[in-house]
Scaffold this motif. Structure first.
Motif, short mmCIF file in Angstrom:
data_model
loop_
_atom_site.label_atom_id
_atom_site.label_comp_id
_atom_site.label_asym_id
_atom_site.label_seq_id
_atom_site.Cartn_x
_atom_site.Cartn_y
_atom_site.Cartn_z
N PHE A 168 -7.38 7.90 -2.55
CA PHE A 168 -6.13 8.22 -3.24
C PHE A 168 -5.79 7.19 -4.31
O PHE A 168 -5.21 7.54 -5.34
CB PHE A 168 -4.98 8.32 -2.23
CG PHE A 168 -3.69 8.76 -2.86
CD1 PHE A 168 -3.48 10.08 -3.22
CD2 PHE A 168 -2.68 7.84 -3.14
CE1 PHE A 168 -2.30 10.49 -3.82
CE2 PHE A 168 -1.50 8.23 -3.74
CZ PHE A 168 -1.31 9.57 -4.08
N VAL A 169 -6.13 5.92 -4.07
CA VAL A 169 -5.87 4.88 -5.08
C VAL A 169 -6.59 5.21 -6.38
O VAL A 169 -6.03 5.09 -7.47
CB VAL A 169 -6.30 3.50 -4.55
CG1 VAL A 169 -6.40 2.49 -5.69
CG2 VAL A 169 -5.31 2.99 -3.53
N SER A 223 0.82 -1.20 0.00
CA SER A 223 0.00 0.00 0.00
C SER A 223 0.86 1.26 0.00
O SER A 223 0.55 2.23 -0.70
CB SER A 223 -0.93 0.00 1.22
OG SER A 223 -1.75 -1.16 1.22
N ILE A 224 1.94 1.24 0.77
CA ILE A 224 2.85 2.40 0.81
C ILE A 224 3.52 2.58 -0.54
O ILE A 224 3.66 3.71 -1.04
CB ILE A 224 3.89 2.21 1.93
CG1 ILE A 224 3.22 2.31 3.30
CG2 ILE A 224 5.00 3.27 1.81
CD1 ILE A 224 4.13 1.94 4.46
N SER A 281 -8.71 -2.61 1.57
CA SER A 281 -8.23 -1.83 2.72
C SER A 281 -8.96 -2.20 4.01
O SER A 281 -8.37 -2.13 5.10
CB SER A 281 -8.37 -0.33 2.44
OG SER A 281 -9.74 0.04 2.40
N ALA A 339 -4.75 8.14 -7.91
CA ALA A 339 -3.43 7.74 -8.39
C ALA A 339 -3.52 6.96 -9.70
O ALA A 339 -2.77 7.22 -10.64
CB ALA A 339 -2.72 6.91 -7.32
N GLY A 396 1.80 6.78 -6.73
CA GLY A 396 0.76 7.75 -7.06
C GLY A 396 1.19 9.18 -6.82
O GLY A 396 0.90 10.07 -7.63
N ILE A 397 1.90 9.42 -5.72
CA ILE A 397 2.39 10.77 -5.41
C ILE A 397 3.37 11.23 -6.48
O ILE A 397 3.32 12.37 -6.96
CB ILE A 397 3.03 10.81 -4.01
CG1 ILE A 397 1.96 10.60 -2.93
CG2 ILE A 397 3.76 12.13 -3.79
CD1 ILE A 397 2.52 10.44 -1.55
N THR A 442 1.08 4.11 -2.91
CA THR A 442 0.87 5.51 -2.54
C THR A 442 2.02 6.37 -3.03
O THR A 442 1.80 7.46 -3.60
CB THR A 442 0.72 5.64 -1.01
OG1 THR A 442 -0.37 4.84 -0.57
CG2 THR A 442 0.49 7.09 -0.62
N SER A 484 -10.62 -1.38 -3.98
CA SER A 484 -9.68 -0.86 -2.99
C SER A 484 -10.31 -0.83 -1.60
O SER A 484 -9.64 -1.14 -0.60
CB SER A 484 -9.24 0.56 -3.38
OG SER A 484 -8.38 1.10 -2.40
N TYR A 498 -6.85 6.32 1.86
CA TYR A 498 -6.06 5.49 0.94
C TYR A 498 -6.93 5.06 -0.24
O TYR A 498 -6.48 5.10 -1.40
CB TYR A 498 -5.52 4.27 1.68
CG TYR A 498 -4.91 3.22 0.77
CD1 TYR A 498 -3.63 3.37 0.26
CD2 TYR A 498 -5.64 2.08 0.41
CE1 TYR A 498 -3.08 2.42 -0.59
CE2 TYR A 498 -5.10 1.12 -0.43
CZ TYR A 498 -3.82 1.30 -0.92
OH TYR A 498 -3.28 0.36 -1.77
#
Length: 306
Positions: free
Chosen positions: A170-171, A22-23, A278, A174, A29-30, A26, A274, A167
């Motif tokens: 954001f997924v 997951s990290i 999660s 992303a 995506g960032i 993330t 997602s 999250y």
């Protein structure tokens, strides 16, 4: 109370792998957002959108040829509609009335007087305002959800749930950034409904954890981990069936829906998948990590009889 059930896979044991995945997603995506940003549609940037009905079936190349003849060779139109007779063209600039009329006349010259058009124009100020309100909407929804969970459960549940739903949101963002999919107002609706469906899954799991926690006695972290894993499998069928039911509907919208709704359906599908992931692999294990850091209450000294 006996909370034991059949465990097919130990999600809690592999929580670090889920956290790492997951990290990594993330961070990816960032980086994509910093490098490529989002592929904003006309709703979030100044421009013009034209939906043109020509009354006859045409191909994307036919539409592109007409637009090129009208002086807009750099525009890539899309063709849709039940009969393949509708053209959607997006322009990065705000078109003057004369330019809109020029495009309409070009289509009328080829397809006749039955050609009609719907024109949507977004000014720079309006686009900027929509962007700000979108961010505010997501933040307000997240804060209210955290307060609700904190009141109904406790702060550890609230923190774990909020991190997981952010999250999920954001997924979706992303993946749309990575694959350069267009972001418009229906996309924002998909993100907000994703948050709603996501918190529903987490509340079901947290409610079972709280119930098992209330009636069980757990002397160490291992027993607590086993209880969380048991709670996940006790609610697994309900969560899976709920997500699958909505996923089937979203998939039908994506396959059979019009062009204008396909990306909304795709965003919903990503968000639902997602959210299910999660709830099981992030929210519950994260609560366990926070619970493990809780300091044991000091025992009160026994009172001596006078």
């Amino acid at each position: 109370m006996n909370y034991k059930t059949t465990v097919h896979f130990d999600f809690v044991k592999h929580r670090n792998k889920f956290f790492a995945f997951s990290i990594a997603l993330t961070v990816l995506g960032i980086l994509s957002l910093f490098i490529f940003n989002m592929n904003f549609g006309v709703d979030f940037k100044a421009g013009t959108n034209m939906d043109i009905s020509v009354g006859k079936k045409l191909t994307q190349q036919d539409a592109k040829d007409v637009l090129s003849g009208a002086g807009f060779a750099d525009v890539t139109p899309t063709v849709g509609g039940d009969k393949g007779d509708r053209v959607s063209a997006r322009f990065d600039e705000v078109l003057e009335q004369t330019e809109v009329k020029q495009i309409q006349e070009a289509f009328k010259a080829k397809y006749g007087d039955k050609v009609s058009a719907e024109v949507s124009i977004v000014s720079p100020d309006m686009a900027q305002e929509l962007g700000k309100k979108t961010i505010i909407a997501v933040l307000v929804a997240s804060v209210l959800i955290m307060l609700y969970v904190m009141i109904r459960f406790e702060w550890r549940f609230a923190v774990a749930a909020n991190i997981a739903i952010l999250y999920d949101a954001f997924v979706v963002v992303a993946l749309f950034s990575i694959f350069r999919l267009e972001v418009d107002l229906p996309f924002i609706a998909a993100v907000l409904t994703t948050i709603g469906y996501s918190i529903n899954d987490k509340i079901v799991i947290f409610d079972r954890i709280r119930e098992n926690l209330r009636f069980g006695k757990f002397k160490n972290q291992e027993q607590l981990s086993d209880m969380v894993n048991q709670s996940l499998w006790q609610t697994m069928a309900r969560n899976v069936y709920t997500v699958l039911a909505v996923l089937v509907i979203a998939a039908c919208l994506f396959i059979f829906g019009s062009e204008s709704i396909k990306l909304f359906a795709l965003a919903k599908m990503i968000g639902l998948a997602s959210g299910a992931y999660s709830s099981i692999c992030i929210a519950a294990p994260l609560w366990l990590v926070l619970k493990g850091k809780q300091k044991p209450k000091a025992k009160q000294p026994a009172k001596t009889a006078v």
